[in-house]
Design a protein around this motif. Structure first.
Motif, PDB file in Angstrom:
ATOM      1  N   ILE A  75       0.804  -1.246   0.096  1.00 17.61           N
ATOM      2  CA  ILE A  75       0.075   0.192  -0.028  1.00 17.61           C
ATOM      3  C   ILE A  75       0.972   1.291   0.131  1.00 17.61           C
ATOM      4  CG2 ILE A  75      -0.264   0.339   2.547  1.00 17.61           C
ATOM      5  CD1 ILE A  75      -3.193   1.207   2.148  1.00 17.61           C
ATOM      6  N   GLY A  76       0.450   2.352  -0.724  1.00 16.06           N
ATOM      7  CA  GLY A  76       1.244   3.560  -0.789  1.00 16.06           C
ATOM      8  C   GLY A  76       0.084   4.652  -0.467  1.00 16.06           C
ATOM      9  N   THR A  77       0.736   5.853  -0.097  1.00 16.74           N
ATOM     10  CA  THR A  77       0.151   7.127   0.007  1.00 16.74           C
ATOM     11  C   THR A  77       0.488   8.182  -0.568  1.00 16.74           C
ATOM     12  OG1 THR A  77      -1.543   7.951   1.781  1.00 16.74           O
ATOM     13  CG2 THR A  77       1.022   7.652   2.344  1.00 16.74           C
ATOM     14  N   THR A  78      -0.211   9.224  -0.383  1.00 19.96           N
ATOM     15  CA  THR A  78       0.219  10.624  -0.887  1.00 19.96           C
ATOM     16  C   THR A  78       1.041  11.566   0.144  1.00 19.96           C
ATOM     17  OG1 THR A  78      -0.794  12.748  -1.840  1.00 19.96           O
ATOM     18  CG2 THR A  78      -1.820  11.724   0.023  1.00 19.96           C
ATOM     19  N   THR A  79       1.777  12.318  -0.405  1.00 16.77           N
ATOM     20  CA  THR A  79       2.417  13.083   0.493  1.00 16.77           C
ATOM     21  C   THR A  79       1.933  14.518   0.091  1.00 16.77           C
ATOM     22  OG1 THR A  79       4.536  13.593  -0.826  1.00 16.77           O
ATOM     23  CG2 THR A  79       4.440  11.766   0.969  1.00 16.77           C
ATOM     24  N   GLY A  80       0.811  14.869  -0.614  1.00 19.60           N
ATOM     25  CA  GLY A  80       0.421  16.065  -1.146  1.00 19.60           C
ATOM     26  C   GLY A  80       0.263  17.117  -0.157  1.00 19.60           C
ATOM     27  N   LEU A  81       0.784  18.519  -0.725  1.00 15.71           N
ATOM     28  CA  LEU A  81       0.551  19.600   0.329  1.00 15.71           C
ATOM     29  C   LEU A  81      -0.712  19.737   0.807  1.00 15.71           C
ATOM     30  CD1 LEU A  81       3.309  21.888  -0.769  1.00 15.71           C
ATOM     31  CD2 LEU A  81       3.346  20.499   1.122  1.00 15.71           C
ATOM     32  N   TRP A  82      -1.820  19.499   0.003  1.00 17.71           N
ATOM     33  CA  TRP A  82      -3.171  19.753   0.164  1.00 17.71           C
ATOM     34  C   TRP A  82      -3.699  19.066   1.479  1.00 17.71           C
ATOM     35  CZ3 TRP A  82      -1.814  16.708  -3.901  1.00 17.71           C
ATOM     36  CH2 TRP A  82      -2.008  15.361  -3.753  1.00 17.71           C
ATOM     37  N   THR A  83      -2.749  17.955   2.087  1.00 17.29           N
ATOM     38  CA  THR A  83      -3.372  17.062   3.376  1.00 17.29           C
ATOM     39  C   THR A  83      -2.832  18.011   4.473  1.00 17.29           C
ATOM     40  OG1 THR A  83      -1.294  15.914   3.289  1.00 17.29           O
ATOM     41  CG2 THR A  83      -3.309  15.048   1.932  1.00 17.29           C
ATOM     42  N   CYS A  84      -2.062  19.037   4.545  1.00 17.20           N
ATOM     43  CA  CYS A  84      -1.586  19.784   5.778  1.00 17.20           C
ATOM     44  C   CYS A  84      -1.380  21.243   5.364  1.00 17.20           C
ATOM     45  CB  CYS A  84      -0.129  18.857   6.051  1.00 17.20           C
ATOM     46  SG  CYS A  84       0.895  18.903   4.418  1.00 17.20           S
ATOM     47  N   SER A  85      -0.785  21.699   6.187  1.00 19.93           N
ATOM     48  CA  SER A  85      -0.567  23.274   6.077  1.00 19.93           C
ATOM     49  C   SER A  85       0.486  23.932   5.369  1.00 19.93           C
ATOM     50  CB  SER A  85      -0.393  23.863   7.509  1.00 19.93           C
ATOM     51  OG  SER A  85       0.701  23.674   8.030  1.00 19.93           O
ATOM     52  N   GLY A  86       1.307  22.811   4.983  1.00 21.02           N
ATOM     53  CA  GLY A  86       2.451  23.255   3.846  1.00 21.02           C
ATOM     54  C   GLY A  86       3.649  22.452   4.137  1.00 21.02           C
ATOM     55  N   HIS A  87       4.736  22.686   3.438  1.00 19.73           N
ATOM     56  CA  HIS A  87       5.918  22.023   3.369  1.00 19.73           C
ATOM     57  C   HIS A  87       6.433  21.538   4.641  1.00 19.73           C
ATOM     58  CE1 HIS A  87       9.471  19.899   2.038  1.00 19.73           C
ATOM     59  NE2 HIS A  87      10.039  20.735   2.222  1.00 19.73           N
ATOM     60  N   ALA A  88       6.758  22.441   5.761  1.00 25.87           N
ATOM     61  CA  ALA A  88       7.217  22.418   6.782  1.00 25.87           C
ATOM     62  C   ALA A  88       6.573  21.447   7.589  1.00 25.87           C
ATOM     63  CB  ALA A  88       7.574  23.806   7.499  1.00 25.87           C
ATOM     64  N   GLU A  89       5.242  21.589   7.586  1.00 27.13           N
ATOM     65  CA  GLU A  89       4.540  20.521   8.215  1.00 27.13           C
ATOM     66  C   GLU A  89       4.569  19.245   7.651  1.00 27.13           C
ATOM     67  OE1 GLU A  89       0.188  20.206  10.471  1.00 27.13           O
ATOM     68  OE2 GLU A  89       0.033  21.039   8.292  1.00 27.13           O
ATOM     69  N   ARG A  90       4.543  19.109   6.566  1.00 24.06           N
ATOM     70  CA  ARG A  90       4.621  17.713   5.857  1.00 24.06           C
ATOM     71  C   ARG A  90       5.846  17.091   6.153  1.00 24.06           C
ATOM     72  NH1 ARG A  90       4.802  17.332  -0.794  1.00 24.06           N
ATOM     73  NH2 ARG A  90       6.232  19.126  -0.693  1.00 24.06           N
ATOM     74  N   MET A  91       6.878  17.854   6.063  1.00 24.92           N
ATOM     75  CA  MET A  91       8.314  17.041   6.659  1.00 24.92           C
ATOM     76  C   MET A  91       8.113  16.612   8.072  1.00 24.92           C
ATOM     77  SD  MET A  91      10.373  17.160   3.910  1.00 24.92           S
ATOM     78  CE  MET A  91      11.794  16.965   4.724  1.00 24.92           C
ATOM     79  N   ARG A  92       7.670  17.455   8.827  1.00 26.83           N
ATOM     80  CA  ARG A  92       7.431  16.859  10.256  1.00 26.83           C
ATOM     81  C   ARG A  92       6.651  15.819  10.426  1.00 26.83           C
ATOM     82  NH1 ARG A  92       3.372  17.642  13.904  1.00 26.83           N
ATOM     83  NH2 ARG A  92       2.299  19.047  12.907  1.00 26.83           N
ATOM     84  N   LEU A  93       5.505  15.608   9.658  1.00 30.88           N
ATOM     85  CA  LEU A  93       4.478  14.533   9.827  1.00 30.88           C
ATOM     86  C   LEU A  93       5.012  13.333   9.098  1.00 30.88           C
ATOM     87  CD1 LEU A  93       1.208  16.638   8.867  1.00 30.88           C
ATOM     88  CD2 LEU A  93       1.880  15.849  11.156  1.00 30.88           C
ATOM     89  N   ILE A  94       5.787  13.447   8.029  1.00 32.34           N
ATOM     90  CA  ILE A  94       6.371  12.107   7.328  1.00 32.34           C
ATOM     91  C   ILE A  94       7.288  11.559   8.447  1.00 32.34           C
ATOM     92  CG2 ILE A  94       7.654  11.290   5.566  1.00 32.34           C
ATOM     93  CD1 ILE A  94       6.324  13.343   3.690  1.00 32.34           C
ATOM     94  N   ALA A  95       8.030  12.529   9.095  1.00 32.06           N
ATOM     95  CA  ALA A  95       9.181  12.189  10.039  1.00 32.06           C
ATOM     96  C   ALA A  95       8.652  11.312  11.153  1.00 32.06           C
ATOM     97  CB  ALA A  95       9.862  13.071  10.395  1.00 32.06           C
ATOM     98  N   GLU A  96       7.420  11.767  11.436  1.00 33.53           N
ATOM     99  CA  GLU A  96       6.632  11.015  12.744  1.00 33.53           C
ATOM    100  C   GLU A  96       5.816   9.760  12.290  1.00 33.53           C
ATOM    101  OE1 GLU A  96       4.691  14.167  14.463  1.00 33.53           O
ATOM    102  OE2 GLU A  96       6.374  15.316  15.207  1.00 33.53           O
ATOM    103  N   TRP A  97       5.709   9.528  11.070  1.00 34.37           N
ATOM    104  CA  TRP A  97       4.962   8.478  10.540  1.00 34.37           C
ATOM    105  C   TRP A  97       5.419   7.210  11.410  1.00 34.37           C
ATOM    106  CZ3 TRP A  97       4.398   8.397   4.769  1.00 34.37           C
ATOM    107  CH2 TRP A  97       3.558   9.594   4.264  1.00 34.37           C
ATOM    108  N   PRO A  98       4.642   6.185  11.951  1.00 32.00           N
ATOM    109  CA  PRO A  98       4.873   5.227  12.847  1.00 32.00           C
ATOM    110  C   PRO A  98       6.034   4.279  12.224  1.00 32.00           C
ATOM    111  CG  PRO A  98       2.845   4.951  12.429  1.00 32.00           C
ATOM    112  CD  PRO A  98       3.313   6.317  11.808  1.00 32.00           C
TER     113      PRO A  98
END
Length: 244
Positions: A75-98
């Motif tokens: 299974i794969g998923t998106t990292t699209g910026l529309w799922t969060c507030s912007g690139h900085a938050e995207r990087m933080r969230l991906i880094a925190e994926w379990p």
């Protein structure tokens, strides 16, 4: 040829009542699509109110439900910026994926701010990378990326409403990537009116394919499909006919 089932995307129940939203529904829809012949699954984790998200809790819940229902499948998923507030938050969230519930692969759109850095993080976290381009304007950034030759595939996703223009864009981008030395498999996919012409082009060009409720809700004749399973069956039947 690889067929990816994109089973929900950002579709709402107003658009299609049976679109899978919860982790359990996503897992069930994924199993059904795989049973019909899809190779891998692409899904977007959703919030309680149905919004798209890359929050670690929701991504982990979705991946765990999928793995329990379809052990050994991907299974794969998106990292699209529309799922969060912007690139900085995207990087933080991906880094925190379990770490115990990472998607097998993740998509990064090179039309977006910070795509090259996001692609590096996907690989650093141990996931497989697939990069996406939406138009010729995105190609230079992809070609300049440090991760170019580490992609499992390149997604060509024309953001055009005209079927003829979408097919032409897929082929123009594909030619540019090949001329630049890209050897990774290419995957074409469209959206709504362009889905079926782009699928036919992918089959004709020997490219990987994608189908599912994220991309389109209808059969090739324009009538409403019953769901992801029917769409997967229809693409595989089309591939069999076109490649005979």
């Amino acid at each position: 040829m690889l067929l990816k089932a994109a089973i929900n995307g950002g579709r709402t129940t107003d658009e299609f009542p049976g679109v899978p939203l919860t982790a359990t529904e996503i897992a069930q829809a994924a199993v059904a699509a795989l049973a019909e012949g899809a190779t891998v699954v692409h899904a977007h984790a959703r919030t309680a109110d149905g919004g798209q998200t890359i929050e670690p809790a929701q991504v982990g819940e979705m991946v765990r439900a999928f793995r329990a229902a379809a052990p050994g499948r991907e299974i794969g998923t998106t990292t699209g910026l529309w799922t969060c507030s912007g690139h900085a938050e995207r990087m933080r969230l991906i880094a925190e994926w379990p770490a115990d519930a990472l998607p097998d692969f993740a998509s990064v759109a090179f039309s977006e701010e910070g795509a090259a850095e996001a692609a590096e993080l996907v690989l650093a976290r141990g996931m497989v990378l697939e990069s996406a381009v939406w138009s010729m304007a995105d190609v230079p950034a992809l070609l300049a990326s440090s991760t170019l030759h580490r992609n499992v595939r390149i997604l060509i996703e024309p953001e055009l409403e005209s079927p003829a223009e979408a097919v032409a864009a897929c082929r123009e981008i594909a030619a540019a990537l090949r001329a630049a030395g890209v050897t990774a498999p290419l995957l074409y996919h469209g959206y709504d009116a362009t889905v079926w012409p782009v699928v036919r082009a992918a089959v004709a060009d020997g490219c990987e394919m994608r189908i599912g409720l994220e991309d389109g809700l209808t059969r090739e004749d324009g009538s409403l499909a019953t769901g992801n399973e029917e769409l997967v069956r229809a693409v595989l039947a089309l591939e069999a006919v076109v490649t005979v």
